[in-house]
Scaffold this active site. Structure first.
Site, PDB file in Angstrom:
ATOM      1  N   GLU A 186      56.146  25.562  33.642  1.00  8.02           N
ATOM      2  CA  GLU A 186      55.504  27.001  33.423  1.00  8.02           C
ATOM      3  C   GLU A 186      54.071  26.736  32.543  1.00  8.02           C
ATOM      4  O   GLU A 186      54.088  26.903  31.191  1.00  8.02           O
ATOM      5  CB  GLU A 186      56.522  27.924  32.579  1.00  8.02           C
ATOM      6  N   GLU A 199      62.986  28.588  39.346  1.00  5.31           N
ATOM      7  CA  GLU A 199      63.529  29.046  38.238  1.00  5.31           C
ATOM      8  C   GLU A 199      63.544  30.741  38.192  1.00  5.31           C
ATOM      9  O   GLU A 199      62.543  31.251  38.303  1.00  5.31           O
ATOM     10  CB  GLU A 199      63.173  28.505  36.889  1.00  5.31           C
TER      11      GLU A 199
END
Length: 486
Positions: free
Chosen positions: A312, A404
């Site tokens: 991320e 995710e």
């Protein structure tokens, strides 16, 4: 997307006895077995097409430990030439070929092995070499030269043909996801299987393996593969937060072991280099190069591996993420030229939406590499219609992979938002976007699939072990897959 942080291809046949040499090949070159001098075992595997081929070589040291090695062999046909190679320094004079170790794979203990390879060309025939030497130790054998069959698969670096070849006989029902789909690749905006047909993988992400390794045992992974019928295990290896940087070798070994566990159960393994804090992936650039050089070399022959190179990214521009990707991907490609690589996106892998941007910056300036997909993450209770609208728009132009997501808020906790989660899952199913749910763990938070304390016991099936999120995800994942083979 969430608050920081919460606490693939052909199988190479190794020689089985000291002094044995196996020269194994795909349909392009038949296998041949022969006795060799004590000290080494070699496997040579090829896949040919018209005028070209890919060769994968596994070297196993059966003698004393070495620190630096040179493999030598000779092509049987004068028209065979080495082209682009990986995991070694390649040279050719006439028919004689040498491959010298590079910095990270030169040390081979007794019994240790390493895999190298190259793309080559041929003119008349493409027989397998029959003589190999490792640091002067001969591993010799004989094989009957054969004419290669008609062209089959193009090289990994060549774009796929616009019209795929007809599939072989479909596999019988009940085979595993990997057995059915084989080596994956990106075709257009889709993830495609060995039959060049778009597919969707559905599975679960681990929590940080530094904290929840006890949730990943034979019984729990059997439950995921057999009861959940999952296609995918995402292996979340944090880099910071007591992760990889504290023990690079140890965490690399843990990841490799979980790749093997997934492979044994017929699941794909998504290797997640879980960067979160700091959000700039270039902070971990050298660690990423070291890690991915190691895992891609070790797993190059597997069909079940996908690489996620930055979890991320946050607080940085797309240009920074793209630059990072274009430095890490060649490290993977040097060992594993045909694996799918997933690249993180801006704003905690939100395609930039969480930063007030959108996917146009990626569409207009994509990563300069092939077989690449782009990450999107969401948490259903926090990210709703505007995020879904951007995914639907972007999916028409970009290959997306939801590596995710959570059924709860971006913190990873709170109540399950069933309506938003269902809307997301319906969208991903319709667009054939693969996904991994956060998390297959028993952490005391809303996103965990297992009830607290489950991993201390031995039971992982039945409604008594599942949270609300776990029950929802199991019901969605275990529905029949649509894996086309024709």
């Amino acid at each position: 997307m969430k608050l920081p942080p919460r606490p693939s291809r052909r199988t190479l046949v190794m020689a089985g006895a000291v002094g044995a040499l196996t020269v194994a090949a795909s349909a392009a070159v038949p296998a041949a077995d022969a006795q060799a001098a004590t000290g080494c075992a070699v496997t040579y595997t090829t896949s040919s097409w018209s005028g070209g081929f890919t060769a994968t070589i596994t070297i196993r040291n059966l003698g004393d430990a070495v620190d630096g090695w040179t493999l030598g062999f000779a092509f049987p046909d004068t028209g065979q030439r080495v082209g682009q190679g990986w995991s070694a320094t390649w040279g050719q004079t006439g028919a004689a070929v040498t491959a010298r170790s590079v910095s990270w794979n030169g040390a081979l203990a007794t019994g240790a092995s390493t895999s190298i390879g190259f793309n080559g060309t041929w003119t008349a025939t493409n027989p397998a070499p029959t003589t190999f030497t490792l640091n002067g130790t001969a591993c010799t054998g004989a094989t009957t030269p054969t004419t290669p069959p008609a062209p089959t698969t193009p090289p990994p670096t060549t774009p796929p043909p616009t019209t795929p070849p007809p599939p072989t006989t479909p596999p019988p029902a009940g085979q595993t996801p990997v057995a059915i789909n084989g080596q994956l690749r990106v075709c257009g905006v889709n993830l495609c299987n060995q039959y060049d047909r778009p597919i969707q993988l559905r599975g679960m992400s681990t929590h940080g393996i530094q904290w929840f390794a006890h949730c990943l045992n034979d019984a729990s992974l059997d439950a995921l593969a057999d009861d959940w019928r999952a296609d995918l295990l995402r292996i979340a290896m944090y880099v910071q937060e007591d992760g990889y940087e504290t023990d690079p070798a140890g965490f690399t070994n843990r990841v490799n072991a979980l790749v093997d566990e997934a492979e044994q159960r017929g699941m794909y393994a998504l290797i997640d280099f879980h960067t979160l804090t700091p959000g700039d992936p270039t902070h971990n650039l050298e660690r990423a190069k070291t890690f991915f050089a190691a895992v891609s070399a070790r797993n190059a022959a597997k069909k079940n591996v996908v690489y996620e190179i930055a979890n991320e990214p946050n607080g940085v521009s797309w240009a920074t993420i793209k630059s990072y990707a274009e430095q890490v991907i060649p490290v993977i490609r040097a060992n594993d030229p045909d694996a799918v690589v997933v690249v993180g996106t801006r704003g905690w892998s939100s395609l930039g939406v969480s930063d007030g941007s959108n996917a146009n910056e990626i569409i207009d300036n994509p990563v300069n590499a092939t077989n690449v997909m782009y990450t999107f993450h969401f948490y259903a209770a926090s990210h709703r219609d505007n995020y879904r609208a951007e995914v639907e728009r972007a999916a028409a132009r970009l290959p997306l992979f939801v590596t995710e997501f959570g059924t709860v808020a971006y913190t990873g906790d709170g109540a399950v938002d069933v309506a938003s989660s269902t809307a997301w899952l319906d969208l991903l199913d319709r667009l054939k976007i693969s996904y991994a749910n956060w998390t297959y763990s028993d952490k005391a938070e809303g996103s965990a699939a297992l009830r607290p304390g489950t991993c201390a016991g031995g039971t992982y099936t039945g409604p008594g072990v599942l949270t609300t999120s776990g029950a929802l995800m199991r019901d969605r994942i275990r529905t029949p897959d649509n894996f086309p083979t024709a």
